[in-house]
Design a protein around this motif. Structure first.
Motif, PDB file in Angstrom:
ATOM      1  N   VAL A 247       0.823  -1.215   0.000  1.00  0.00           N
ATOM      2  CA  VAL A 247       0.000   0.000   0.000  1.00  0.00           C
ATOM      3  C   VAL A 247       0.862   1.273   0.000  1.00  0.00           C
ATOM      4  CG1 VAL A 247      -1.741   1.299   1.323  1.00  0.00           C
ATOM      5  CG2 VAL A 247      -1.951  -1.180   1.086  1.00  0.00           C
ATOM      6  N   ALA A 248       2.020   1.225   0.670  1.00  0.00           N
ATOM      7  CA  ALA A 248       2.855   2.432   0.786  1.00  0.00           C
ATOM      8  C   ALA A 248       3.328   2.880  -0.595  1.00  0.00           C
ATOM      9  CB  ALA A 248       4.055   2.144   1.679  1.00  0.00           C
ATOM     10  N   MET A 249       3.462   4.194  -0.752  1.00  0.00           N
ATOM     11  CA  MET A 249       3.986   4.756  -1.995  1.00  0.00           C
ATOM     12  C   MET A 249       5.426   4.254  -2.196  1.00  0.00           C
ATOM     13  SD  MET A 249       2.261   6.377  -3.929  1.00  0.00           S
ATOM     14  CE  MET A 249       0.805   6.992  -3.157  1.00  0.00           C
ATOM     15  N   PRO A 250       5.758   3.740  -3.387  1.00  0.00           N
ATOM     16  CA  PRO A 250       7.163   3.336  -3.568  1.00  0.00           C
ATOM     17  C   PRO A 250       8.070   4.571  -3.457  1.00  0.00           C
ATOM     18  CG  PRO A 250       5.924   3.173  -5.640  1.00  0.00           C
ATOM     19  CD  PRO A 250       4.932   3.517  -4.574  1.00  0.00           C
ATOM     20  N   PHE A 251       9.215   4.411  -2.884  1.00  0.00           N
ATOM     21  CA  PHE A 251      10.215   5.496  -2.759  1.00  0.00           C
ATOM     22  C   PHE A 251       9.704   6.721  -1.992  1.00  0.00           C
ATOM     23  CE2 PHE A 251      10.845   3.629  -7.124  1.00  0.00           C
ATOM     24  CZ  PHE A 251      11.864   2.751  -6.739  1.00  0.00           C
TER      25      PHE A 251
END
Ligand SMILES: Cc1ncc(COP(=O)(O)O)c(C=O)c1O
Length: 367
Positions: A247-251
């Protein structure tokens, strides 16, 4: 153009103000500033090319940071997740657990971002007023939960009140609502006695059963003096790490922040000096303000002062005229209109605060 109706009365986050030329004691930042060792490691890294800003953040560096955090907290590294500050971690967690029609519990007054994130997700915040000493009534909190309650937000030490929640209370809450995630925000944990941290609970109990429902949030913004780089993390039950990563935004955490956090964890002396300065300064502020105002006990790097019968906005303005910016707490839901929050500063800054507050006490003819 149509925007989602639940976003219409969303309030903008109001950060502590920065006013040129004034001492900034409004955002609970580190009075020592960033460690010189951290700054030189970053500069050397960039100059040598080891920290190559033309590349996306490397997963190897993220893994190194998780190992360093795991060693610092003595927990397993596969329970650590990172984000762009606690704010970033919270954003991901709320997106995992909250949707339209869901509810979350917030004991107030507290950090205002919880409420915004819940509303953005389409959920409904349910507020539980803290007691006079800002402790939380477990009965009230637990009875505010129902089968739509997905999350409970407990800051410990709490912002802006400075008090902590007891470990046994968190255990009781988590056990009473096993289908609800209990989020313990320990942004200020380094300034509190170490036994207050809930990390110990996670370390001892593990989470072999899939029911583990406690998350502990930590940050590099306060004791580690990296607020400008936006990096924080959480200790989560193992079952949560996979979904968090998806779920977390990549980078979302940049490579300078990762390298600086690793370096900051190595500079134990800067951390020790920070904690010592804050604990001493906190005692000094409480001791010297208490004869004039009601000052609440604090486990954090700030103190909460009741300036009644004066209004907090008037005292805020008067302090500003003396070149000091604090936080007028009237923007915190449930805080009333007579509380100001003062970040513990350097010895010299604390002395200036005390002198200015004595002057204000006289000026407002408080008894
Ligand atoms: C209780 C609490 N949680 C989280 C934050 C934000 O932390 P971060 O800078 O890691 O996003 C703050 C900042 O003041 C705070 O008071």
């Amino acid at each position: 153009m149509r925007i989602r109706p639940q976003l219409k009365d969303l309030e903008e986050y109001k950060p502590g103000e920065l006013i040129k030329g004034a001492i900034k004691l409004s955002s609970n930042e580190n009075p020592l500033g960033t460690s010189e060792q951290v700054i030189s490691e970053i500069i050397e890294g960039i100059e040598s090319g080891e920290l190559d800003l033309s590349l996306y953040p490397w997963s190897g560096n993220e893994a190194e940071l998780k190992r360093a955090i795991a060693a610092y907290l003595e927990v397993e590294e596969d329970r650590i997740v990172i984000g762009a500050g606690i704010d970033g971690v919270l954003d991901t967690l709320v997106r995992i657990f909250m949707g339209e029609g869901d509810e979350a519990i917030i004991p107030i007054p507290t950090f205002s971002l919880y409420e915004s994130l819940i509303k953005i997700a389409g959920g409904t915040p349910r507020y539980v007023k803290r007691e006079k000493d800002f402790s939380i009534s477990l009965d009230e909190l637990i009875s505010a939960c129902n089968d739509r309650t997905r999350m409970i937000f407990l800051a410990s030490p709490n912002n802006p009140t400075g008090n902590s929640i007891k470990e046994e209370d968190v255990r009781a809450i988590a056990a009473a609502v096993p289908e609800t995630m209990v989020i313990i925000d320990e942004a200020y944990a380094e300034f509190a006695p170490s036994s207050f941290s809930l990390v110990r609970h996670l370390r001892e109990e593990g989470d072999e059963n899939m029911k583990a429902n406690i998350v502990v949030l930590r940050t590099f913004s306060k004791a580690f003096a990296l607020a400008g780089l936006r990096i924080g993390y959480a200790v989560v039950p193992k079952w949560l790490t996979g979904i968090y990563k998806r779920v977390a935004m990549p980078f979302s955490v940049n490579s300078i922040a990762i390298a600086a956090a690793i370096a900051a964890l190595r500079d134990k002396e800067h951390l020790r000096n920070t904690v010592e300065l804050v604990r001493k300064g906190r005692e000094f502020l409480i001791e010297h303000l208490q004869p004039f105002f009601n000052v609440f006990p604090s486990d954090a790097n700030f103190v909460l002062v009741d300036v009644s019968p004066a209004k907090s906005h008037a005292v805020y303005d008067a302090l500003l005229r003396e070149g000091i910016v604090v936080r007028d707490c009237s923007s915190f839901r449930g805080a009333g209109d007579s509380l100001i929050r003062i970040t513990v500063g350097t010895e010299e800054q604390n002395m200036r605060v005390v002198n200015a507050m004595k002057h204000i006490h006289k000026l407002f003819k408080m008894q």
